[in-house]
Design a protein around this motif. Structure first.
Motif, PDB file in Angstrom:
ATOM      1  N   ALA A 443       0.796  -1.224   0.000  1.00  0.00           N
ATOM      2  CA  ALA A 443       0.000   0.000   0.000  1.00  0.00           C
ATOM      3  C   ALA A 443       0.836   1.286   0.000  1.00  0.00           C
ATOM      4  O   ALA A 443       0.537   2.207  -0.766  1.00  0.00           O
ATOM      5  N   PRO A 444       1.891   1.413   0.832  1.00  0.00           N
ATOM      6  CA  PRO A 444       2.647   2.673   0.817  1.00  0.00           C
ATOM      7  C   PRO A 444       3.256   2.987  -0.542  1.00  0.00           C
ATOM      8  O   PRO A 444       3.164   4.125  -1.017  1.00  0.00           O
ATOM      9  N   VAL A 445       3.866   1.998  -1.191  1.00  0.00           N
ATOM     10  CA  VAL A 445       4.485   2.239  -2.489  1.00  0.00           C
ATOM     11  C   VAL A 445       3.431   2.488  -3.550  1.00  0.00           C
ATOM     12  O   VAL A 445       3.575   3.377  -4.405  1.00  0.00           O
ATOM     13  N   ALA A 446       2.356   1.727  -3.522  1.00  0.00           N
ATOM     14  CA  ALA A 446       1.289   1.902  -4.505  1.00  0.00           C
ATOM     15  C   ALA A 446       0.667   3.290  -4.404  1.00  0.00           C
ATOM     16  O   ALA A 446       0.398   3.939  -5.429  1.00  0.00           O
ATOM     17  N   GLU A 447       0.424   3.755  -3.203  1.00  0.00           N
ATOM     18  CA  GLU A 447      -0.151   5.082  -3.013  1.00  0.00           C
ATOM     19  C   GLU A 447       0.758   6.162  -3.588  1.00  0.00           C
ATOM     20  O   GLU A 447       0.313   7.102  -4.248  1.00  0.00           O
ATOM     21  N   LEU A 448       2.069   6.025  -3.358  1.00  0.00           N
ATOM     22  CA  LEU A 448       3.003   7.044  -3.828  1.00  0.00           C
ATOM     23  C   LEU A 448       3.237   6.942  -5.330  1.00  0.00           C
ATOM     24  O   LEU A 448       3.505   7.954  -5.983  1.00  0.00           O
ATOM     25  N   ALA A 449       3.146   5.752  -5.888  1.00  0.00           N
ATOM     26  CA  ALA A 449       3.205   5.615  -7.345  1.00  0.00           C
ATOM     27  C   ALA A 449       2.042   6.353  -7.993  1.00  0.00           C
ATOM     28  O   ALA A 449       2.193   7.008  -9.036  1.00  0.00           O
ATOM     29  N   ALA A 450       0.872   6.275  -7.365  1.00  0.00           N
ATOM     30  CA  ALA A 450      -0.294   6.982  -7.880  1.00  0.00           C
ATOM     31  C   ALA A 450      -0.135   8.494  -7.761  1.00  0.00           C
ATOM     32  O   ALA A 450      -0.764   9.254  -8.505  1.00  0.00           O
ATOM     33  N   ARG A 451       0.709   8.944  -6.856  1.00  0.00           N
ATOM     34  CA  ARG A 451       0.942  10.384  -6.673  1.00  0.00           C
ATOM     35  C   ARG A 451       2.099  10.900  -7.525  1.00  0.00           C
ATOM     36  O   ARG A 451       2.447  12.074  -7.447  1.00  0.00           O
ATOM     37  N   ARG A 492       2.920   3.863 -14.282  1.00  0.00           N
ATOM     38  CA  ARG A 492       1.961   4.901 -13.870  1.00  0.00           C
ATOM     39  C   ARG A 492       0.691   4.202 -13.406  1.00  0.00           C
ATOM     40  O   ARG A 492       0.011   3.521 -14.183  1.00  0.00           O
ATOM     41  N   VAL A 493       0.407   4.337 -12.122  1.00  0.00           N
ATOM     42  CA  VAL A 493      -0.701   3.604 -11.503  1.00  0.00           C
ATOM     43  C   VAL A 493      -1.799   4.576 -11.123  1.00  0.00           C
ATOM     44  O   VAL A 493      -1.539   5.620 -10.527  1.00  0.00           O
ATOM     45  N   SER A 494      -3.016   4.255 -11.473  1.00  0.00           N
ATOM     46  CA  SER A 494      -4.146   5.095 -11.061  1.00  0.00           C
ATOM     47  C   SER A 494      -4.498   4.825  -9.620  1.00  0.00           C
ATOM     48  O   SER A 494      -4.212   3.741  -9.089  1.00  0.00           O
ATOM     49  N   ARG A 495      -5.110   5.772  -8.977  1.00  0.00           N
ATOM     50  CA  ARG A 495      -5.488   5.593  -7.579  1.00  0.00           C
ATOM     51  C   ARG A 495      -6.485   4.472  -7.400  1.00  0.00           C
ATOM     52  O   ARG A 495      -6.468   3.758  -6.392  1.00  0.00           O
ATOM     53  N   SER A 496      -7.316   4.240  -8.382  1.00  0.00           N
ATOM     54  CA  SER A 496      -8.344   3.193  -8.231  1.00  0.00           C
ATOM     55  C   SER A 496      -7.758   1.791  -8.293  1.00  0.00           C
ATOM     56  O   SER A 496      -8.345   0.844  -7.786  1.00  0.00           O
ATOM     57  N   SER A 497      -6.551   1.674  -8.892  1.00  0.00           N
ATOM     58  CA  SER A 497      -5.977   0.324  -9.036  1.00  0.00           C
ATOM     59  C   SER A 497      -4.667   0.177  -8.279  1.00  0.00           C
ATOM     60  O   SER A 497      -3.926  -0.768  -8.519  1.00  0.00           O
TER      61      SER A 497
END
Length: 500
Positions: A443-451, A492-497
Motif C-alpha cells: 500500500a505505501p508504495v502503490a499510493e506514492l506511485a499513484a501520486r 503509472r498507476v491510477s489511484r483506483s488500481s
C-alpha cells in the motif's frame, strides 16, 4: 609569573599546533564521500538543505529537504545558519563539499584558539597548551573537524557563550554581557541541546558568583535567550503544521527521551559513560579528574560544565548513550580541556616543562592516530551505491520512493524515530518520499506511485515482503540490482488500481 617572552613562545606553539591539526584534518580526515562518513545521513541532509538554499530559494527561515514528497519541502528544524553560510559560498564557487568542510574546520580551530587563550589567563600557558592538545585530539573533535554538520558552529557559539559569561561574572561590561547573551542564543538556535549552557551558567553563578543573582542584567540576558530560541522554535513548528516535515525538534518524528526500562538497564549507563568520555571530554580528562578529586582541587568551572553535560545526557539519553548521538557530546570537550589544564597547573614544579610537553605530545599523537583510524575505517554505505544506481537512470528532480533501513518506531527504546534517510535522494539529486523499514505491504508504495513516484529504491537490509514483491512484479520493472539494494521503475498507476 611567566615571562612575556615565554607567553609569546607558548602562543606560537599553540598556533602552530592548531595549524598542523588543520592540515591533518584536510589531508587525512576529510572525505568527499560524505554519505559514507560518520553520520553520513546528517551530513547529506545538511548539504542538501544548503544546496536547496543556494540554488532553489535562499530563505534561512524556510529550509527545504529532499525527502519532501510532492510538496515544497519546507521543514521544521533548527535555525539553518550553518547551511546558509555554506549556500552563500556555493553560490559564489559552485556546488562542492568543500565550503561546509572548511566552515566546520574554521569553527573548531577558532574555538580551540579561544579556549587556549582563556586557559592561559586562568592557569598559565603550559597548562593551557596541555588543555589545547586534549581538546584537539578528542575523537569527537577530530571527526567534527571536516564534518558537514551544524555542530562545529554550535560548539563555537557554546565556547564563546561560556567564556564570555565567566568573564562577565568576574568583571561586568556591556560588551561581555552582549557577547554571552548573543553567543548563548546563537548556540541554542543552531543546536537547541547546547542550551545545556544555561544550566552551566546557572551552576557557575551559584558556586562562585552568587552576588550576580542581584544583577538585573543576568535575568534579562537569560530571559532574552529563552525568548529568542522559543520564538524561533514556534516558527519552526509552524512549518511542520503546514507542510508535515520535521526533524523532531518540537513536533512528531522523533523522541530523545528514554523509556523507563532503558533507564533501568545498567548497559545504558555504561554506554553513556563510554560515549561521554570517547566523544566528549576525551580520555586524558579521566585521570585528570581523578587526580583533581584526590587533591581536592576541582574548580567551579569544571563543576558547572559537568552539571550542564549531565543534564543534557539525561534529557537526550536515548541518543547520548548510543552511536547515533556522538555529536551531542561535542560541547563537553570544553570540560575535558578545562580538567586537563587545571590538573597540569597543579603538578609539582619538579615536573619539568620539557618532560610534560614530551608526554603530552606523545599522548596527543596516539589519540589523533586512534581517531583518524576510526573514521577512515568506516565502511561504505548501501545508500551511497543505491543513490548512484538511481542517478544513472533518473533525471534530477524525479519523484522517487526510497525504503529506508531505519524503522518508524525504535524497537529498543519504544519511541518514535526519524527514519527519513536522505542519502539516496542526495546522491541521485532526486526528491520524493522515504518510507520506514517497518512499513510493510504494498500500500505505501502503490499510493506514492499513484501520486507520481517514478522509481522505487529498496535499500537492502531485509528482503522485499511477499505482498510488495507481488505488487512490484505486476506494476514495476527491475532496473538494477546489487548487494546494496534494488531499483524498480514504477508504472503509472491510477489511484483506483493502486493496490490491485
Amino acid at each position: 609569573m611567566t615571562p612575556a617572552g615565554a607567553h609569546h613562545r607558548w602562543a606560537l606553539a599553540a598556533l602552530a599546533t592548531i595549524l598542523v591539526w588543520c592540515a591533518l584534518e584536510l589531508t587525512l580526515r576529510r572525505t568527499s564521500a560524505i554519505t559514507d562518513d560518520q553520520h553520513g545521513w546528517r551530513q547529506a541532509d545538511t548539504q542538501a538543505i544548503a544546496r536547496n538554499l543556494a540554488f532553489e530559494e535562499l530563505d534561512p527561515l524556510r529550509p527545504r529537504i529532499d525527502w519532501r514528497g510532492d510538496g515544497p519541502g519546507y521543514v521544521e528544524t533548527e535555525l539553518q545558519l550553518y547551511p546558509t553560510l555554506v549556500a552563500l559560498a556555493m553560490r559564489a564557487t559552485g556546488e562542492s563539499v568543500w565550503p561546509g568542510q572548511l566552515l566546520s574546520l574554521a569553527c573548531i580551530a577558532l574555538a580551540a584558539a579561544l579556549v587556549y587563550a582563556a586557559l592561559t589567563r586562568r592557569f598559565g600557558p603550559r597548562a593551557a597548551y596541555a588543555g589545547l592538545l586534549a581538546l584537539l585530539t578528542c575523537q569527537g573533535v577530530v571527526v567534527a573537524g571536516t564534518s558537514i554538520q551544524p555542530d562545529p558552529l554550535a560548539f563555537l557559539a557554546y565556547t564563546v557563550g561560556f567564556l564570555a559569561f565567566a568573564a562577565w561574572l568576574a568583571a561586568p561590561t556591556r560588551a561581555r554581557l552582549a557577547a554571552w547573551i548573543a553567543a548563548t542564543a546563537l548556540a541554542g538556535l543552531v543546536k537547541p541541546t547546547t542550551l545545556e549552557l544555561g544550566v552551566t551558567q546557572g551552576v557557575l553563578v551559584l558556586l562562585a558568583h552568587r552576588g550576580a543573582l542581584r544583577r538585573p542584567a543576568l535575568w534579562l540576558g537569560w530571559g532574552l535567550v529563552v525568548a529568542v530560541v522559543a520564538a524561533f522554535l514556534v516558527h519552526a513548528r509552524s512549518l511542520y503544521v503546514e507542510y508535515g516535515n520535521t526533524f523532531g525538534v518540537l513536533s512528531g518524528g522523533d523522541s530523545k527521551l528514554p523509556a523507563l526500562d532503558a533507564v533501568l538497564r545498567p548497559r545504558t549507563w555504561i554506554d553513556l559513560a563510554r560515549f561521554f568520555v570517547v566523544w566528549g571530554v576525551g580520555l586524558p580528562a579521566v585521570p585528570a579528574a581523578l587526580y583533581l578529586a584526590w587533591r581536592r582541587r576541582l574548580g567551579a568551572e569544571e563543576a558547572a560544565l559537568a552539571a550542564g553535560a549531565l543534564v543534557l545526557s539525561l534529557v537526550a539519553l536515548r541518543y547520548a548513550s548510543g552511536p547515533f548521538g556522538t555529536h551531542y557530546h561535542l560541547p563537553h570537550v570544553l570540560l575535558g580541556a578545562w580538567l586537563v589544564a587545571r590538573a597540569t597547573a597543579t603538578l609539582d614544579d619538579r615536573v619539568t616543562t620539557r618532560a610534560l610537553v614530551a608526554v603530552a605530545l606523545a599522548v596527543a599523537l596516539l589519540l589523533q592516530a586512534r581517531a583518524l583510524r576510526y573514521v577512515r575505517s568506516l565502511p561504505p554505505q548501501p545508500e551511497t551505491e543505491v543513490g548512484r544506481m538511481l542517478a544513472r537512470v533518473a533525471p534530477p528532480g524525479t519523484h522517487v520512493v526510497v525504503r529506508a533501513r531505519a524503522p518508524r518506531r525504535d524497537p529498543d527504546w519504544r519511541t518514535p524515530n526519524n527514519f527519513e534517510d536522505p542519502r539516496v535522494f542526495y546522491v541521485s539529486r532526486t526528491r520524493g518520499w522515504a518510507i520506514a523499514n517497518d512499513d510493510a505491504g504494498a500500500a505505501p508504495v502503490a499510493e506514492l506511485a499513484a501520486r507520481g513516484a517514478r522509481f522505487y529504491a529498496h535499500v537492502a537490509q531485509h528482503p522485499l515482503d511477499p505482498e510488495l514483491a507481488t505488487w512490484l512484479a505486476a506494476h514495476a520493472t527491475l532496473v538494477d540490482t546489487a548487494p546494496a539494494g534494488q531499483l524498480y521503475r514504477l508504472d503509472r498507476v491510477s489511484r483506483s488500481s493502486r493496490t490491485k
